[in-house]
Design a protein around this motif. Structure first.
Motif, PDB file in Angstrom:
ATOM      1  N   GLU A 106       0.835  -1.217   0.000  1.00  0.00           N
ATOM      2  CA  GLU A 106       0.000   0.000   0.000  1.00  0.00           C
ATOM      3  C   GLU A 106       0.860   1.253   0.000  1.00  0.00           C
ATOM      4  O   GLU A 106       0.587   2.227  -0.690  1.00  0.00           O
ATOM      5  CB  GLU A 106      -0.852   0.064   1.285  1.00  0.00           C
ATOM      6  CG  GLU A 106      -2.127  -0.727   1.246  1.00  0.00           C
ATOM      7  CD  GLU A 106      -2.769  -0.782   2.632  1.00  0.00           C
ATOM      8  OE1 GLU A 106      -3.554  -1.705   2.857  1.00  0.00           O
ATOM      9  OE2 GLU A 106      -2.462   0.088   3.498  1.00  0.00           O
ATOM     10  N   GLU A 109       2.506   1.753  -3.454  1.00  0.00           N
ATOM     11  CA  GLU A 109       1.517   2.203  -4.448  1.00  0.00           C
ATOM     12  C   GLU A 109       1.096   3.641  -4.185  1.00  0.00           C
ATOM     13  O   GLU A 109       0.939   4.439  -5.109  1.00  0.00           O
ATOM     14  CB  GLU A 109       0.276   1.306  -4.422  1.00  0.00           C
ATOM     15  CG  GLU A 109       0.469   0.044  -5.232  1.00  0.00           C
ATOM     16  CD  GLU A 109      -0.648  -0.961  -5.006  1.00  0.00           C
ATOM     17  OE1 GLU A 109      -1.777  -0.537  -4.622  1.00  0.00           O
ATOM     18  OE2 GLU A 109      -0.397  -2.154  -5.192  1.00  0.00           O
ATOM     19  N   PHE A 110       0.921   3.958  -2.922  1.00  0.00           N
ATOM     20  CA  PHE A 110       0.511   5.307  -2.542  1.00  0.00           C
ATOM     21  C   PHE A 110       1.540   6.334  -3.001  1.00  0.00           C
ATOM     22  O   PHE A 110       1.211   7.326  -3.656  1.00  0.00           O
ATOM     23  CB  PHE A 110       0.320   5.369  -1.020  1.00  0.00           C
ATOM     24  CG  PHE A 110       0.160   6.765  -0.478  1.00  0.00           C
ATOM     25  CD1 PHE A 110      -1.003   7.493  -0.721  1.00  0.00           C
ATOM     26  CD2 PHE A 110       1.168   7.349   0.276  1.00  0.00           C
ATOM     27  CE1 PHE A 110      -1.143   8.784  -0.216  1.00  0.00           C
ATOM     28  CE2 PHE A 110       1.032   8.637   0.780  1.00  0.00           C
ATOM     29  CZ  PHE A 110      -0.130   9.355   0.535  1.00  0.00           C
ATOM     30  N   HIS A 112       3.924   5.943  -5.203  1.00  0.00           N
ATOM     31  CA  HIS A 112       4.068   5.931  -6.652  1.00  0.00           C
ATOM     32  C   HIS A 112       3.019   6.846  -7.279  1.00  0.00           C
ATOM     33  O   HIS A 112       3.319   7.670  -8.145  1.00  0.00           O
ATOM     34  CB  HIS A 112       3.953   4.502  -7.182  1.00  0.00           C
ATOM     35  CG  HIS A 112       4.441   4.359  -8.587  1.00  0.00           C
ATOM     36  ND1 HIS A 112       3.632   4.609  -9.679  1.00  0.00           N
ATOM     37  CD2 HIS A 112       5.662   4.053  -9.082  1.00  0.00           C
ATOM     38  CE1 HIS A 112       4.336   4.445 -10.779  1.00  0.00           C
ATOM     39  NE2 HIS A 112       5.562   4.112 -10.453  1.00  0.00           N
ATOM     40  N   ARG A 113       1.795   6.714  -6.830  1.00  0.00           N
ATOM     41  CA  ARG A 113       0.699   7.558  -7.331  1.00  0.00           C
ATOM     42  C   ARG A 113       0.987   9.038  -7.048  1.00  0.00           C
ATOM     43  O   ARG A 113       0.834   9.898  -7.909  1.00  0.00           O
ATOM     44  CB  ARG A 113      -0.617   7.118  -6.683  1.00  0.00           C
ATOM     45  CG  ARG A 113      -1.849   7.670  -7.378  1.00  0.00           C
ATOM     46  CD  ARG A 113      -3.131   7.081  -6.796  1.00  0.00           C
ATOM     47  NE  ARG A 113      -3.384   7.543  -5.437  1.00  0.00           N
ATOM     48  CZ  ARG A 113      -3.541   6.737  -4.376  1.00  0.00           C
ATOM     49  NH1 ARG A 113      -3.447   5.432  -4.514  1.00  0.00           N
ATOM     50  NH2 ARG A 113      -3.776   7.231  -3.185  1.00  0.00           N
ATOM     51  N   LEU A 114       1.425   9.319  -5.823  1.00  0.00           N
ATOM     52  CA  LEU A 114       1.740  10.714  -5.481  1.00  0.00           C
ATOM     53  C   LEU A 114       2.841  11.272  -6.378  1.00  0.00           C
ATOM     54  O   LEU A 114       2.732  12.397  -6.860  1.00  0.00           O
ATOM     55  CB  LEU A 114       2.217  10.833  -4.032  1.00  0.00           C
ATOM     56  CG  LEU A 114       1.208  10.714  -2.901  1.00  0.00           C
ATOM     57  CD1 LEU A 114       1.855  11.122  -1.583  1.00  0.00           C
ATOM     58  CD2 LEU A 114      -0.027  11.554  -3.135  1.00  0.00           C
ATOM     59  N   VAL A 116       3.639  10.539  -9.327  1.00  0.00           N
ATOM     60  CA  VAL A 116       3.096  10.851 -10.656  1.00  0.00           C
ATOM     61  C   VAL A 116       2.272  12.134 -10.583  1.00  0.00           C
ATOM     62  O   VAL A 116       2.439  13.054 -11.386  1.00  0.00           O
ATOM     63  CB  VAL A 116       2.247   9.666 -11.188  1.00  0.00           C
ATOM     64  CG1 VAL A 116       1.511  10.051 -12.467  1.00  0.00           C
ATOM     65  CG2 VAL A 116       3.142   8.443 -11.419  1.00  0.00           C
ATOM     66  N   GLU A 117       1.406  12.223  -9.591  1.00  0.00           N
ATOM     67  CA  GLU A 117       0.556  13.414  -9.454  1.00  0.00           C
ATOM     68  C   GLU A 117       1.365  14.685  -9.198  1.00  0.00           C
ATOM     69  O   GLU A 117       0.957  15.777  -9.557  1.00  0.00           O
ATOM     70  CB  GLU A 117      -0.441  13.217  -8.295  1.00  0.00           C
ATOM     71  CG  GLU A 117      -1.531  12.217  -8.616  1.00  0.00           C
ATOM     72  CD  GLU A 117      -2.433  11.908  -7.423  1.00  0.00           C
ATOM     73  OE1 GLU A 117      -3.422  11.186  -7.630  1.00  0.00           O
ATOM     74  OE2 GLU A 117      -2.150  12.366  -6.301  1.00  0.00           O
ATOM     75  N   THR A 206      -9.636   6.316   1.909  1.00  0.00           N
ATOM     76  CA  THR A 206      -9.020   6.346   0.584  1.00  0.00           C
ATOM     77  C   THR A 206      -8.203   7.621   0.361  1.00  0.00           C
ATOM     78  O   THR A 206      -7.291   7.648  -0.456  1.00  0.00           O
ATOM     79  CB  THR A 206     -10.082   6.233  -0.531  1.00  0.00           C
ATOM     80  OG1 THR A 206     -11.096   7.204  -0.265  1.00  0.00           O
ATOM     81  CG2 THR A 206     -10.694   4.847  -0.579  1.00  0.00           C
ATOM     82  N   LYS A 310      -6.146  18.960 -12.871  1.00  0.00           N
ATOM     83  CA  LYS A 310      -5.373  17.833 -13.356  1.00  0.00           C
ATOM     84  C   LYS A 310      -4.951  18.116 -14.793  1.00  0.00           C
ATOM     85  O   LYS A 310      -5.764  18.484 -15.632  1.00  0.00           O
ATOM     86  CB  LYS A 310      -6.198  16.548 -13.274  1.00  0.00           C
ATOM     87  CG  LYS A 310      -5.315  15.340 -13.124  1.00  0.00           C
ATOM     88  CD  LYS A 310      -5.989  14.222 -12.350  1.00  0.00           C
ATOM     89  CE  LYS A 310      -4.926  13.203 -11.920  1.00  0.00           C
ATOM     90  NZ  LYS A 310      -5.468  12.033 -11.293  1.00  0.00           N
ATOM     91  N   LYS A 313      -1.604  13.457 -16.116  1.00  0.00           N
ATOM     92  CA  LYS A 313      -1.664  12.685 -14.869  1.00  0.00           C
ATOM     93  C   LYS A 313      -1.271  13.507 -13.655  1.00  0.00           C
ATOM     94  O   LYS A 313      -1.467  13.076 -12.518  1.00  0.00           O
ATOM     95  CB  LYS A 313      -0.743  11.468 -14.982  1.00  0.00           C
ATOM     96  CG  LYS A 313      -1.379  10.338 -15.775  1.00  0.00           C
ATOM     97  CD  LYS A 313      -0.419   9.178 -15.832  1.00  0.00           C
ATOM     98  CE  LYS A 313      -0.967   8.060 -16.707  1.00  0.00           C
ATOM     99  NZ  LYS A 313       0.111   7.246 -17.260  1.00  0.00           N
TER     100      LYS A 313
END
Ligand SMILES: [Zn+2]
Length: 319
Positions: A106, A109-110, A112-114, A116-117, A206, A310, A313
């Motif tokens: 988790e 993944e968290f 990694h997403r950040l 990118v954002e 979430t 946004k 990505k």
């Protein structure tokens, strides 16, 4: 020279972290209690034992440990104590002390997403794995029991728990009304402002927490208590709590307003803002400087001063 002061003794241990020494506290309650323990290093353990010796104590005399928060410099040394030692803390310590594969997954993944954002270039992605490195100074165990806002910890009848999230989601402070003494962990430090570190969403949620907003609320909460002396996790104790709270809030507001002025000129990504705020250190201390950057953006958004949109990505912020 270690000595007792109103039933509290301060021990100071070396850490392998840039913050330098960490303070841990013995409290003579109904049970001899240690607040935080220090990092998991041989040097910290040796120093701990020799400081206890000055008080004519050994590690076996410690009856329980209470944790102010889960960071390795505060909890790691638990691995040197017998597993039967009772350890209490906020429930959110648990995922960091007793780390599961699911949590690591988790976490990865968290972030990694950040990344990118936040439009962080891919060459920095190895930092995500590297975050685990400091955990080698942490411990591997479970809490015996949990304590949270308003609780009186076992064996410490005069003390109350205050939830103080921000620097860590698991962060608590301890407050003794009878003489206005508090143990603040890393909530307020005399000379530096603790990093509002990003953490994955809390179990069952979430959205990630907004640590700067939590932190500001936590230090403002201190103004409701007539604190005479607050012991800190790093550096000297604090006697001008209200003044320091105002100073920290003002300084953070100022930094946020600087960021807002940039966003009035052009929309920027988190990474671009981070580079401007911390040109000299962002490459070396990416995760800390990114947390500090996001802190300003969360704060400005909470005031309605900026918008987030946004773009492909990544997020773009504008005033
Ligand atoms: Zn900390």
């Amino acid at each position: 020279m270690i000595e007792w002061n109103n039933g509290i003794a301060v021990l100071t241990l070396l850490t392998p972290f840039p913050v330098g020494d960490v303070n841990i506290f013995l409290i003579k309650g109904e049970r001899l209690t240690l607040i935080d323990v220090g990092p998991k290093t041989e040097a910290a353990w040796e120093s701990f034992k020799s400081q206890l010796k000055e008080l004519k104590l050994t590690p076996r005399d410690i009856e329980q440990v209470i944790l102010t928060h889960h960071h390795p410099d505060h909890v790691g040394l638990l691995d040197f104590f017998p597993p039967s030692l009772e350890v209490y803390g906020h429930p959110l310590n648990e995922r960091w002390l007793n780390r599961t594969d699911t949590f690591f997954e988790e976490h990865k993944e968290f972030f990694h997403r950040l990344f990118v954002e936040f439009a962080i270039p891919e060459r920095f992605f190895p930092y995500i794995e590297a975050m685990k490195k400091t955990l080698k100074f942490s411990c591997n165990r479970s809490l015996t029991g949990t304590i949270t806002e308003g609780d009186t910890p076992p064996g410490l009848d005069d003390w109350k728990v205050l939830n103080t999230p921000g620097h860590a989601q698991s962060h608590i402070a301890l407050w003794r009304e009878t003489d206005g003494v508090a143990i603040g962990g890393d909530l307020l430090l005399a000379t530096i402002s603790p990093n509002p570190l990003l953490e994955p969403p809390l179990p069952g949620e979430t959205e990630r927490p907004a640590p700067q907003l939590q932190y500001n609320a936590s230090i403002k909460k201190l103004l409701n208590y007539p604190i005479q002396c607050m012991y800190a996790g790093h550096g000297p104790e604090i006697r001008n709590v209200a003044e320091l709270v105002e100073k920290r809030l003002a300084k953070q507001h100022e930094r946020a307003m600087l960021v807002k002025s940039w966003l009035e000129a052009a929309p920027l990504t988190v990474f671009e803002i981070c580079q401007r705020l911390f040109p000299a250190v962002y490459e070396r201390e990416l995760t800390l400087t990114i947390s500090e950057t996001v802190a300003q953006l969360d704060y400005l958004r909470s005031l309605g001063e900026i918008d987030m949109m946004k773009d492909n990505k990544a997020y773009l912020y504008k005033a």
